[in-house]
Enzyme design. Structure first.
Site, PDB file in Angstrom:
ATOM      1  N   HIS A   1       0.801  -1.226   0.000  1.00 32.21           N
ATOM      2  CA  HIS A   1       0.000   0.000   0.000  1.00 32.21           C
ATOM      3  C   HIS A   1       0.833   1.275   0.000  1.00 32.21           C
ATOM      4  O   HIS A   1       0.285   2.350   0.226  1.00 32.21           O
ATOM      5  CB  HIS A   1      -0.912   0.037   1.230  1.00 32.21           C
ATOM      6  CG  HIS A   1      -2.103  -0.861   1.138  1.00 32.21           C
ATOM      7  ND1 HIS A   1      -3.269  -0.506   0.491  1.00 32.21           N
ATOM      8  CD2 HIS A   1      -2.316  -2.111   1.618  1.00 32.21           C
ATOM      9  CE1 HIS A   1      -4.143  -1.490   0.583  1.00 32.21           C
ATOM     10  NE2 HIS A   1      -3.590  -2.472   1.260  1.00 32.21           N
TER      11      HIS A   1
ATOM     12  N   LYS B   1      -8.240  13.857   4.981  1.00 28.38           N
ATOM     13  CA  LYS B   1      -7.450  12.626   4.962  1.00 28.38           C
ATOM     14  C   LYS B   1      -6.332  12.781   5.979  1.00 28.38           C
ATOM     15  O   LYS B   1      -6.159  13.858   6.568  1.00 28.38           O
ATOM     16  CB  LYS B   1      -6.866  12.361   3.573  1.00 28.38           C
ATOM     17  CG  LYS B   1      -6.051  13.515   2.990  1.00 28.38           C
ATOM     18  CD  LYS B   1      -5.593  13.193   1.570  1.00 28.38           C
ATOM     19  CE  LYS B   1      -6.777  13.150   0.635  1.00 28.38           C
ATOM     20  NZ  LYS B   1      -6.470  12.452  -0.626  1.00 28.38           N
ATOM     21  N   ARG B   2      -5.599  11.703   6.198  1.00 28.57           N
ATOM     22  CA  ARG B   2      -4.468  11.755   7.123  1.00 28.57           C
ATOM     23  C   ARG B   2      -3.526  12.893   6.727  1.00 28.57           C
ATOM     24  O   ARG B   2      -3.250  13.099   5.540  1.00 28.57           O
ATOM     25  CB  ARG B   2      -3.746  10.405   7.080  1.00 28.57           C
ATOM     26  CG  ARG B   2      -2.598  10.238   8.047  1.00 28.57           C
ATOM     27  CD  ARG B   2      -2.242   8.752   8.134  1.00 28.57           C
ATOM     28  NE  ARG B   2      -2.121   8.131   6.829  1.00 28.57           N
ATOM     29  CZ  ARG B   2      -0.963   8.001   6.181  1.00 28.57           C
ATOM     30  NH1 ARG B   2       0.153   8.497   6.693  1.00 28.57           N
ATOM     31  NH2 ARG B   2      -0.928   7.396   5.007  1.00 28.57           N
TER      32      ARG B   2
ATOM     33  N   LYS C   1       0.736  14.119   0.950  1.00 25.60           N
ATOM     34  CA  LYS C   1      -0.648  14.406   0.567  1.00 25.60           C
ATOM     35  C   LYS C   1      -0.862  15.896   0.316  1.00 25.60           C
ATOM     36  O   LYS C   1      -1.876  16.315  -0.211  1.00 25.60           O
ATOM     37  CB  LYS C   1      -1.604  13.887   1.640  1.00 25.60           C
ATOM     38  CG  LYS C   1      -1.584  12.364   1.759  1.00 25.60           C
ATOM     39  CD  LYS C   1      -2.511  11.873   2.849  1.00 25.60           C
ATOM     40  CE  LYS C   1      -2.424  10.374   3.040  1.00 25.60           C
ATOM     41  NZ  LYS C   1      -3.000   9.587   1.936  1.00 25.60           N
TER      42      LYS C   1
ATOM     43  N   THR D   1      -8.693   6.282  -1.563  1.00 24.44           N
ATOM     44  CA  THR D   1     -10.089   5.828  -1.648  1.00 24.44           C
ATOM     45  C   THR D   1     -11.052   6.978  -1.378  1.00 24.44           C
ATOM     46  O   THR D   1     -12.196   6.926  -1.814  1.00 24.44           O
ATOM     47  CB  THR D   1     -10.368   4.679  -0.662  1.00 24.44           C
ATOM     48  OG1 THR D   1      -9.951   5.063   0.655  1.00 24.44           O
ATOM     49  CG2 THR D   1      -9.645   3.416  -1.079  1.00 24.44           C
TER      50      THR D   1
ATOM     51  N   LYS E   1     -14.868   7.969  -3.005  1.00 18.88           N
ATOM     52  CA  LYS E   1     -16.088   8.299  -2.257  1.00 18.88           C
ATOM     53  C   LYS E   1     -16.671   9.621  -2.726  1.00 18.88           C
ATOM     54  O   LYS E   1     -17.894   9.757  -2.906  1.00 18.88           O
ATOM     55  CB  LYS E   1     -15.776   8.351  -0.758  1.00 18.88           C
ATOM     56  CG  LYS E   1     -15.352   7.025  -0.164  1.00 18.88           C
ATOM     57  CD  LYS E   1     -14.670   7.201   1.179  1.00 18.88           C
ATOM     58  CE  LYS E   1     -13.942   5.924   1.579  1.00 18.88           C
ATOM     59  NZ  LYS E   1     -13.004   6.117   2.692  1.00 18.88           N
TER      60      LYS E   1
END
Length: 840
Positions: free
Chosen positions: A380, A572-573, A578, A680, A684
Site C-alpha cells: 500500500h 485525509k491523514r 498528501k 479511496t 467516495k
C-alpha cells in the site's frame, strides 16, 4: 439404580435442540417488541431511565439478534461445503458505525423507522449515539472495512482478522490551532456488536530462547522455543452482513490478556505492583492503535502487536482446518489463502513456517511449499520509509525462533538469487531479507514478497512503479507474482447509506441494481442532458451542503456560510506527500487576491480540511497549526466575508466523512505524483458527485480515464517529471519567477498568520524553499492555481457544473470494492461463492 435414573429422564415427545428457534420477524411489530424486551429485561431499564444510550443499545441488540441467525447459517454453510477459505489479515479495520450499515444490509430501515416511531423514539438521534469503532486510522483500515463488506455481499468465505484496540489512535482536539491528542476510549460503554469467544483463545509466545533436540524417526532434529513469556489472544467476533443476501461473515479481533491474573506469591509477599505487572504488560499490547514507534519501547510494542495478530490468526485458521481434516495438511494450500494487508502482518510468513515445522513436525520443503502457496501480499505504499524494518537485535529479544527461521528463509533465497545472477553480490545485498549496516535489520516487505505467491499494488500506476522501482529486483526474478488490484469502496455505505436522497433519486431513475453492481450507474449519463433531472440533482446537493453546515455548526460552533459557496474539501491523514500544505498556500493566494481587491468574477469558496497527524510527526502537526492560524485570520477579516471561509474539522472519522462527502463540490486529491498508492477518498467523493482536482497519482489516473479530461481538473508534474526534476530542482527560482507564490511566501515570512508566535512556521518555509523537498510543493503551485481558476470558473455556471457532477457519479462504477474483491477472488483467492443456509 442408573437404569431407574435414566427412565426418569425419558420424555414421551422429543424436546427441540437448544439452537432450534423460529426465525425472528422482520416487520415493525416484532422489531418493536424485541426492542422493548431488550430495554426492559436484557438491560434492566425502567420508565425512569433517561439516557438515550440504553434505547440505542436495545435497538442494536434487536438488530444483532437478526444478524445472529444469518451468521450461524453462514458458518454452517461454509463448514458443510468444506469451502476453500481466505483470511484477511490487517492491523486496521476502520469500520465506523455498525448500526446503519446493518439496518441497510438487512433491509430493516423502513420497518425500524416505523417500530421506533411507535415506541416514541427518534432513529437519527439513536444512530448518532454509537461511537466510531477505534480500529483504524486512515485509508488502509477503511479499505479493509470495505473489502470485508464486499466479501459478504459476494458471498465469499472470507474471515477478517485484526486487533481489538481498547483505545483508538486518539481523539483529536484543537487548542490554539494545535493538535492535541486525547484518549479515544471507544469501548468505554462496551461494544454491543461483538461476541467474546473465550473457548477459542490462542497462546502467543514472546522472548525466551531456542534449544535443539536431537531425535530419531520422522521428526529427527527439532528446535524447541523455551522459557517464553506467554500472552493469551482472546477473540471477539463482529458480524459483517452482506447486502440482503442472508450471508453474515466474521471479523475476528484479538485482545491480549495475561495467562494469569497476577502472581499470588508476589502479592502475598507484599509486592502488589509486581504481582500485576505481567498482566498489565500483556494487556498493553492491544491497548492503543499504532503506538508512537519513535522510541524503542514503541517499536517493541508495535512488533508485539504484529506478531500477536499473525500468530493468533494462523493458529485459529489451523484450528479450523484440524477440526475438519485432522492433521493431514496435504491439501491445506489448496483450501486456504492468507491475504496480508500491507507489510504489517508479513511476519505471518515466518510464523506459519514455525507452526508447521515445530508444532506439526514437517520438514522444511514441505512446510515452505504450503507457506509459499498460501500467502498473498498487498503493498500500500511507495514510500521506502513506510516499509516495516525491525532490528535483528529486537527480533532476537522478542522472537528468537522467528529470527532463526527468517535467516533460514534468507539463506535459501540468496542461493536462488545467486543461481539466477551468479557473482552479482550487489544485487544479493539489495535483495537480502537482512539489511546490513551499523545494525542489521529485517526487511519485512521482502519477507512478504519471498513468502507469497501473489504481490499486488492497489492502482495501475502504483503497481507499475512497484515493478519499475521499489521492488524491481523481485519483479525481474518473479514477474508472474506481480499484479494490480485497483482499490474500490463499498457503494452500500458510500452512497446508499451516507447519501439517502441522492441514492433514492438514482434508484428511482435507473432501478436499484447499482447497490450491488455499481457499473449500473453508467445508465445515469444520458440524464446529464435532462434539465429537470439536473435541477433535482442540484437541489439534493444543496440539501446535503445544508446538512454539512449543520454538522459543522454542531461540531465546531462556527457561524454558517452560504451553501451556494463552492465547498472545496480535503480530508485525509495529514502527511507531507498528501500536500495539505499546497492547499493552504492556495488559500493564502486567494486571501491575497481579496486583500488586493482582485475579486472580479470571483467564486465564493468554503475550504474545508480535516485529518489527524501522527503524534510524533512534527511537521504534519505544524501544518495543522498553520491551517488553523490561516483560517482564524481569514474568517475574522471582514474583507473575506462571503468570499472565502476556511474550516479545519477536528477528529476526522468515518461518520464525519459520511456527511462531508455528500456535501462536497470539489475533491482535493493533490499528492505529489508517484507518492499516493491509490487513495479511496477520491472514489467516495466521485461516487457522490464531487469533481476532482488532482495530479496524475494513484487512482486519480483511472478516475480521469473513466470520467474524461473535461470533467477532471488536472495539474502538476507527472511521476516521471518529478523524478527528472529532482536533480536540478530550484524552488527559490520558482518562487522568484512566480508573483503569486512570491506574495504567498511573503505572507508567511512576515509572520502575518502568527504575529504573536514569531517564526513558528520557519520549518515549513524552509521545507518549501529546500531544493531537496521530496514533495516539490513549489514546483506544482503555479499549475495548481491555474487548475483552481478553471474549477472556480466552471462552478459559476451551476447548470454545467451539475452536468459534470452527474457524469462523475455515472462514471464511478469501476471504483466499487465489489469489483476489486471480484478480481482478488478471480486472480488470487479462487474461492467458490457459498450461499448461507436458508432460514427455517
Amino acid at each position: 439404580m442408573q437404569s431407574m435414573i435414566n427412565k426418569l429422564f425419558v420424555k414421551s415427545t422429543p424436546t427441540p435442540a437448544l439452537t432450534e428457534k423460529p426465525p425472528l420477524g422482520m416487520e415493525a411489530g416484532p422489531l418493536a417488541e424485541d426492542i422493548s424486551r431488550h430495554f426492559n429485561y436484557t438491560l434492566g431499564r425502567d420508565k425512569n431511565s433517561k439516557s438515550a444510550h440504553y434505547a440505542y443499545t436495545a435497538l442494536a441488540l434487536a438488530v444483532r439478534d437478526r444478524l445472529m441467525e444469518r451468521w450461524k447459517n453462514t458458518a454452517y454453510a461454509y463448514e458443510e461445503g468444506d469451502s476453500k477459505r481466505a483470511y484477511y489479515l490487517s492491523l486496521e479495520f476502520l469500520m465506523g458505525r455498525t448500526l446503519g450499515n446493518a439496518m441497510l444490509n438487512l433491509g430493516l430501515e423502513d420497518p425500524l423507522h416505523k417500530a421506533l416511531f411507535d415506541l416514541g423514539l427518534d432513529m437519527e438521534e439513536l444512530v448518532e449515539i454509537e461511537p466510531d469503532a477505534g480500529l483504524g486510522n486512515g485509508g488502509l483500515g477503511r479499505l479493509a472495512a470495505c473489502f470485508i463488506d464486499s466479501c459478504a455481499t459476494l458471498q465469499l468465505p472470507v474471515l477478517g482478522y485484526g486487533l481489538r484496540y481498547e483505545y483508538g489512535m486518539f481523539r483529536q482536539v484543537i487548542e490554539n490551532g494545535n493538535q492535541v491528542e486525547e484518549p479515544d476510549h471507544w469501548l468505554r460503554d462496551g461494544h454491543v456488536w461483538e461476541i467474546e469467544r473465550p473457548e477459542l483463545i490462542q497462546r502467543i509466545r514472546f522472548g525466551g530462547r531456542t534449544e535443539t533436540h536431537e531425535g530419531h524417526g520422522r521428526r529427527g532434529r527439532r528446535i524447541v522455543w523455551v522459557d517464553t513469556q506467554d500472552v493469551l489472544a482472546v477473540p471477539y467476533d463482529i458480524p459483517v452482513p452482506g447486502y440482503q443476501n442472508g450471508t453474515v461473515n466474521t471479523l475476528r479481533l484479538w485482545k491480549a490478556a495475561a495467562t494469569d491474573e497476577f502472581d499470588l506469591g508476589e502479592f502475598n509477599a507484599g509486592d502488589y505492583v509486581g504481582s500485576v505487572e505481567r498482566k498489565n504488560m500483556a494487556e498493553n499490547i492491544t491497548m492503543v492503535l499504532y503506538p508512537n514507534d519513535a522510541s524503542e519501547s514503541g517499536k517493541e510494542l508495535r512488533l508485539r502487536q504484529q506478531y500477536l495478530l499473525a500468530s493468533a490468526s494462523l493458529q485459529d485458521a489451523i484450528r479450523l482446518w484440524i477440526r475438519k481434516h485432522g492433521k493431514d495438511f496435504r491439501k491445506f494450500a489448496e483450501k486456504n489463502c492468507f491475504q496480508l494487508n500491507d507489510t504489517h502482518p508479513s511476519i505471518a510468513v515466518a510464523e506459519l513456517m514455525r507452526l508447521l515445522l515445530d508444532e506439526y513436525g514437517m520438514g522444511w520443503d514441505e512446510a515452505w511449499a504450503i507457506t509459499s502457496k498460501t500467502m498473498a501480499y498487498t503493498n500500500h505504499t511507495l514510500l521506502p520509509e513506510a516499509l516495516e524494518r525491525w532490528s535483528v537485535r529486537l527480533f532476537r529479544q522478542l522472537l528468537p525462533r522467528l529470527l532463526e527461521i527468517i535467516f533460514d528463509i534468507n539463506a535459501r533465497f540468496m542461493a536462488e538469487v545467486s543461481n539466477r545472477w551468479p557473482g552479482n553480490f550487489e544485487r544479493m545485498a539489495r535483495m537480502s531479507l537482512i539489511e546490513e549496516g551499523w545494525e542489521q535489520h529485517v526487511r519485512m516487505a521482502y519477507l512478504a514478497i519471498v513468502g507469497s505467491y501473489s504481490v499486488n499494488g492497489v492502482a495501475e500506476l502504483h503497481s507499475d512503479l512497484l515493478k519499475q522501482g521499489l521492488f524491481r529486483d523481485f519483479y525481474e526474478l518473479w514477474p508472474d507474482k506481480f499484479n494490480n488490484k485497483t482499490n474500490g469502496v463499498t457503494p452500500r455505505r458510500w452512497l446508499a447509506w451516507c447519501n439517502p436522497k441522492l441514492s433514492a433519486l438514482v434508484t428511482e431513475t435507473i432501478g436499484d441494481a447499482w447497490v450491488t453492481d455499481l457499473s449500473q450507474l453508467s445508465k445515469l449519463a444520458p440524464y446529464a442532458d435532462n434539465a429537470a433531472f439536473r435541477n433535482r440533482w442540484q437541489q439534493i446537493k444543496l440539501e446535503n451542503k445544508e446538512r454539512l453546515l449543520e454538522y459543522k455548526e454542531k461540531e465546531l460552533g462556527i457561524k454558517r456560510v452560504s451553501p451556494d459557496m463552492m465547498f472545496d474539501v480535503q480530508v485525509k491523514r495529514i502527511h507531507e506527500y498528501k500536500r495539505q500544505l499546497l492547499n493552504v498556500l492556495h488559500v493564502i493566494h486567494l486571501y491575497d487576491r481579496i486583500k488586493r481587491d482582485d475579486t472580479a468574477h470571483w467564486t465564493p469558496r468554503c475550504v474545508l480540511l480535516g485529518g489527524k497527524a501522527a503524534p510524533g510527526y512534527f511537521i504534519a502537526k505544524l501544518i495543522i497549526k498553520l491551517i488553523n492560524n490561516v483560517a482564524s485570520v481569514i474568517n475574522k477579516d471582514p474583507a473575506a466575508e462571503g468570499l472565502l471561509s476556511v474550516v479545519f474539522v477536528p477528529n476526522y472519522r468515518v461518520s464525519a466523512m459520511e456527511v462531508i462527502c455528500a456535501g462536497t463540490d470539489l475533491s482535493e486529491q493533490i499528492s505529489t505524483a508517484g507518492k499516493e498508492a491509490s487513495g479511496t477518498g477520491n472514489m467516495k467523493f466521485m461516487i457522490n458527485g464531487a469533481l476532482t482536482i488532482g495530479t496524475l497519482d494513484g487512482a486519480n489516473i483511472e478516475i480521469r480515464e473513466e470520467v474524461g479530461d473535461g470533467n477532471f481538473f488536472l495539474f502538476g508534474l507527472t511521476a516521471e517529471e518529478v523524478e527528472r526534476t529532482r536533480g536540478d530542482y530550484d524552488p527559490n527560482a520558482i518562487i522568484s519567477a512566480n508573483d503569486d507564490l512570491h506574495r504567498v511566501m511573503h505572507y508567511l515570512e512576515i509572520n502575518h498568520f502568527n504575529n504573536f508566535e514569531p517564526n513558528i512556521f520557519d520549518p515549513i518555509i524552509m521545507s518549501i524553499r529546500n531544493p531537496h523537498d521530496p514533495w516539490m510543493t513549489a514546483a506544482d503551485f503555479g499549475s495548481y492555481v491555474q487548475a483552481q481558476r478553471k474549477a472556480a470558473d466552471a462552478y459559476r455556471d451551476q447548470d454545467a457544473w451539475t452536468r459534470m457532477s452527474i457524469l462523475n457519479t455515472a462514471a464511478s462504477g469501476k471504483f466499487s470494492s465489489d469489483r476489486t474483491i471480484g478480481e482478488y477472488n478471480r486472480d488470487i483467492w479462487k474461492l467458490q461463492q457459498v450461499s448461507a443456509l436458508p432460514m427455517e
